[in-house]
Design a protein around this motif. Structure first.
Motif, PDB file in Angstrom:
ATOM      1  N   ASP A  40     -20.775   4.922   7.207  1.00 20.77           N
ATOM      2  CA  ASP A  40     -19.788   5.384   8.188  1.00 20.77           C
ATOM      3  C   ASP A  40     -18.445   5.690   7.529  1.00 20.77           C
ATOM      4  OD1 ASP A  40     -19.249   2.742   7.596  1.00 20.77           O
ATOM      5  OD2 ASP A  40     -18.665   2.192   9.625  1.00 20.77           O
ATOM      6  N   PHE A  41     -18.509   6.233   6.326  1.00 25.91           N
ATOM      7  CA  PHE A  41     -17.290   6.519   5.556  1.00 25.91           C
ATOM      8  C   PHE A  41     -17.552   7.754   4.704  1.00 25.91           C
ATOM      9  CE2 PHE A  41     -14.130   5.854   2.209  1.00 25.91           C
ATOM     10  CZ  PHE A  41     -13.051   5.319   2.899  1.00 25.91           C
ATOM     11  N   GLY A  42     -16.641   8.740   4.754  1.00 21.62           N
ATOM     12  CA  GLY A  42     -16.811   9.953   3.969  1.00 21.62           C
ATOM     13  C   GLY A  42     -16.622   9.711   2.479  1.00 21.62           C
ATOM     14  N   GLU A  43     -17.341  10.456   1.658  1.00 20.42           N
ATOM     15  CA  GLU A  43     -17.317  10.235   0.211  1.00 20.42           C
ATOM     16  C   GLU A  43     -15.922  10.394  -0.390  1.00 20.42           C
ATOM     17  OE1 GLU A  43     -20.176  12.535  -1.871  1.00 20.42           O
ATOM     18  OE2 GLU A  43     -21.901  11.701  -0.793  1.00 20.42           O
ATOM     19  N   GLU A  44     -15.103  11.273   0.173  1.00 16.93           N
ATOM     20  CA  GLU A  44     -13.782  11.536  -0.387  1.00 16.93           C
ATOM     21  C   GLU A  44     -12.663  10.848   0.404  1.00 16.93           C
ATOM     22  OE1 GLU A  44     -13.244  13.403  -3.225  1.00 16.93           O
ATOM     23  OE2 GLU A  44     -15.430  13.326  -3.397  1.00 16.93           O
ATOM     24  N   GLU A  45     -13.016  10.106   1.464  1.00 19.09           N
ATOM     25  CA  GLU A  45     -11.986   9.548   2.344  1.00 19.09           C
ATOM     26  C   GLU A  45     -11.214   8.401   1.717  1.00 19.09           C
ATOM     27  OE1 GLU A  45     -13.356  10.581   6.887  1.00 19.09           O
ATOM     28  OE2 GLU A  45     -14.187   8.753   6.000  1.00 19.09           O
ATOM     29  N   TYR A  46     -11.733   7.824   0.644  1.00 19.22           N
ATOM     30  CA  TYR A  46     -11.003   6.741  -0.014  1.00 19.22           C
ATOM     31  C   TYR A  46      -9.637   7.208  -0.506  1.00 19.22           C
ATOM     32  CZ  TYR A  46     -11.843   8.741  -4.650  1.00 19.22           C
ATOM     33  OH  TYR A  46     -11.837   9.564  -5.751  1.00 19.22           O
ATOM     34  N   LYS A  47      -9.487   8.524  -0.719  1.00 20.67           N
ATOM     35  CA  LYS A  47      -8.235   9.061  -1.237  1.00 20.67           C
ATOM     36  C   LYS A  47      -7.106   9.010  -0.212  1.00 20.67           C
ATOM     37  CE  LYS A  47     -10.622  12.377  -4.254  1.00 20.67           C
ATOM     38  NZ  LYS A  47     -10.822  13.823  -4.531  1.00 20.67           N
ATOM     39  N   CYS A  48      -7.439   8.950   1.085  1.00 18.24           N
ATOM     40  CA  CYS A  48      -6.411   9.080   2.120  1.00 18.24           C
ATOM     41  C   CYS A  48      -6.315   7.841   3.007  1.00 18.24           C
ATOM     42  CB  CYS A  48      -6.668  10.320   2.972  1.00 18.24           C
ATOM     43  SG  CYS A  48      -8.262  10.340   3.802  1.00 18.24           S
ATOM     44  N   MET A  49      -6.743   6.688   2.508  1.00 18.56           N
ATOM     45  CA  MET A  49      -6.647   5.461   3.289  1.00 18.56           C
ATOM     46  C   MET A  49      -6.369   4.266   2.388  1.00 18.56           C
ATOM     47  SD  MET A  49      -9.468   3.489   2.383  1.00 18.56           S
ATOM     48  CE  MET A  49      -9.480   2.311   3.720  1.00 18.56           C
ATOM     49  N   LEU A  50      -5.823   3.236   3.019  1.00 17.09           N
ATOM     50  CA  LEU A  50      -5.651   1.944   2.360  1.00 17.09           C
ATOM     51  C   LEU A  50      -5.682   0.882   3.446  1.00 17.09           C
ATOM     52  CD1 LEU A  50      -5.049   0.149  -0.102  1.00 17.09           C
ATOM     53  CD2 LEU A  50      -2.607   0.486   0.365  1.00 17.09           C
ATOM     54  N   CYS A  51      -6.542  -0.105   3.266  1.00 12.70           N
ATOM     55  CA  CYS A  51      -6.647  -1.203   4.228  1.00 12.70           C
ATOM     56  C   CYS A  51      -5.813  -2.380   3.728  1.00 12.70           C
ATOM     57  CB  CYS A  51      -8.108  -1.622   4.394  1.00 12.70           C
ATOM     58  SG  CYS A  51      -8.384  -2.864   5.680  1.00 12.70           S
ATOM     59  N   VAL A  52      -4.806  -2.752   4.518  1.00  9.88           N
ATOM     60  CA  VAL A  52      -3.945  -3.896   4.228  1.00  9.88           C
ATOM     61  C   VAL A  52      -3.729  -4.634   5.540  1.00  9.88           C
ATOM     62  CG1 VAL A  52      -1.698  -4.685   3.374  1.00  9.88           C
ATOM     63  CG2 VAL A  52      -2.750  -2.638   2.391  1.00  9.88           C
ATOM     64  N   GLY A  53      -3.844  -5.960   5.534  1.00  8.95           N
ATOM     65  CA  GLY A  53      -3.647  -6.668   6.794  1.00  8.95           C
ATOM     66  C   GLY A  53      -3.326  -8.131   6.610  1.00  8.95           C
ATOM     67  N   ALA A  54      -2.601  -8.670   7.579  1.00 10.06           N
ATOM     68  CA  ALA A  54      -2.305 -10.102   7.603  1.00 10.06           C
ATOM     69  C   ALA A  54      -3.578 -10.867   7.941  1.00 10.06           C
ATOM     70  CB  ALA A  54      -1.217 -10.390   8.629  1.00 10.06           C
ATOM     71  N   ALA A  55      -3.762 -12.016   7.290  1.00 11.58           N
ATOM     72  CA  ALA A  55      -5.031 -12.727   7.437  1.00 11.58           C
ATOM     73  C   ALA A  55      -4.855 -14.228   7.236  1.00 11.58           C
ATOM     74  CB  ALA A  55      -6.052 -12.194   6.420  1.00 11.58           C
ATOM     75  N   ASN A  56      -5.846 -14.942   7.700  1.00  8.58           N
ATOM     76  CA  ASN A  56      -6.028 -16.345   7.335  1.00  8.58           C
ATOM     77  C   ASN A  56      -7.437 -16.420   6.757  1.00  8.58           C
ATOM     78  OD1 ASN A  56      -4.581 -19.248   8.219  1.00  8.58           O
ATOM     79  ND2 ASN A  56      -6.730 -19.361   7.629  1.00  8.58           N
ATOM     80  N   ALA A  57      -7.504 -16.200   5.450  1.00  9.96           N
ATOM     81  CA  ALA A  57      -8.786 -15.986   4.808  1.00  9.96           C
ATOM     82  C   ALA A  57      -9.241 -17.136   3.930  1.00  9.96           C
ATOM     83  CB  ALA A  57      -8.725 -14.707   3.967  1.00  9.96           C
TER      84      ALA A  57
END
Length: 314
Positions: free
Chosen positions: A258-275
């Protein structure tokens, strides 16, 4: 918007058929929150620019979580437990909370309240009763604020433990031109090295390959600087000690359905967490965790000239 006032409406999404709530502020900012997953999917500024990434290949039907926006990860972060990746909250149908308990003083009347409770199916895989209340708010200046309140409602006197994260998919122009400041010198867990504990050595986090890290005991504010768009996201948090950072890069992207092959270039996942360390709640106890995101003009000094840290107003 006519009348120059904020509004909240419930509509059915034309493309997916899913029910969603649309928040609009007087200056033109808007947020769309799907009841499926309790998930913020779209966040637009007054120029109608989409600030969050959503994959063009995202699934918008159960049981798959929606790839993008802000995923609510509960009661498990990652694969640190027996449940599915990131728990089940992100692929359950939430309800509008008609009678939310009082919240702290707010700077915005433009908000919605959602609630999630355990289902019989959930009890089979995670035998605990809970009330998860989520408030999504849009400030007059377009800041996006999420407040989660989780209460243990077990009738048998049993405490429970859980992990949590706001997995926030930011839309960026070019991942190789993005830097994250505020995480320098911190210890982090590198999930690409089997959970090895490392220390950040650079003066900022930059991206040249796949990243899947959990930064521990992070400060209350970090910034994501997008040089090409001259845009800085300022992320503030309370009640959540850690920060997650993820980008699959080219090789991993090709393996994600569920992710395009080239889409990594236009996204970044960052989030607050209790991990790293699970939260423990005894019956009747309630936990609260907040994340607020602002968009500010970029400058060459990065976080040094960013707004001062202030208490999050929800």
């Amino acid at each position: 918007m006519a009348g120059g006032v904020s509004s909240v409406e419930v509509v059915k999404d034309g493309a997916t058929g899913l029910e969603k709530l649309v928040l609009r502020e007087a200056h033109g900012c808007s947020v769309q929150v799907f009841l499926y997953g309790g998930q913020v999917i779209f966040w637009e500024n007054e120029y109608r620019e989409q600030l969050l990434f959503v994959s063009r290949k995202a699934y918008f039907k159960p049981p798959k979580a929606i790839r993008g926006g802000i995923q609510i990860c509960f009661p498990q972060f990652g694969n640190h437990g027996v449940l599915e990746q990131h728990g089940f909250a992100r692929n359950r149908l939430w309800s509008v909370d008609e009678t939310p308990p009082p919240f702290p003083a707010t700077t915005s009347n433009c908000h919605i309240d959602l609630i999630l409770k355990q289902s019989p199916e959930d009890l089979k895989i995670w035998p605990n009763s809970f009330e998860f209340r989520l408030r999504v708010a849009l400030s007059p200046t377009g800041d996006l604020m999420l407040t989660s309140r989780i209460k243990n409602t077990n009738a048998d006197g049993k405490p429970f433990k859980f992990g949590f994260s706001y997995n926030t998919y930011f839309s960026v122009s070019d991942i190789s031109e993005v830097r994250v400041e505020g995480l320098e010198t911190l210890d982090y867990i590198d999930n690409l090295q089997c959970g090895k504990r490392c220390t950040e050595q650079g003066d900022a986090v930059v991206f040249e390959s796949e990243a899947e890290k959990v930064y521990l005991s992070a400060p209350p504010k970090i910034v994501i600087i997008d040089h090409d768009k001259k845009r800085t996201f300022e992320l503030r948090k309370e009640g959540l000690p850690d920060v997650v950072v993820w980008n699959p890069w080219d090789r991993k992207a090709k393996t994600i359905l569920d992710f395009g092959e080239e889409e990594y270039k236009c996204m970044l996942c960052v989030g607050a967490a209790n991990a790293e360390k699970p939260i423990t709640l005894r019956p009747g106890e309630e936990w609260q965790g907040r994340q607020e995101i602002s968009v500010v003009p970029s400058n060459s000094e990065g976080i040094k000239n960013a707004w001062p840290v202030a208490p999050i107003a929800i």
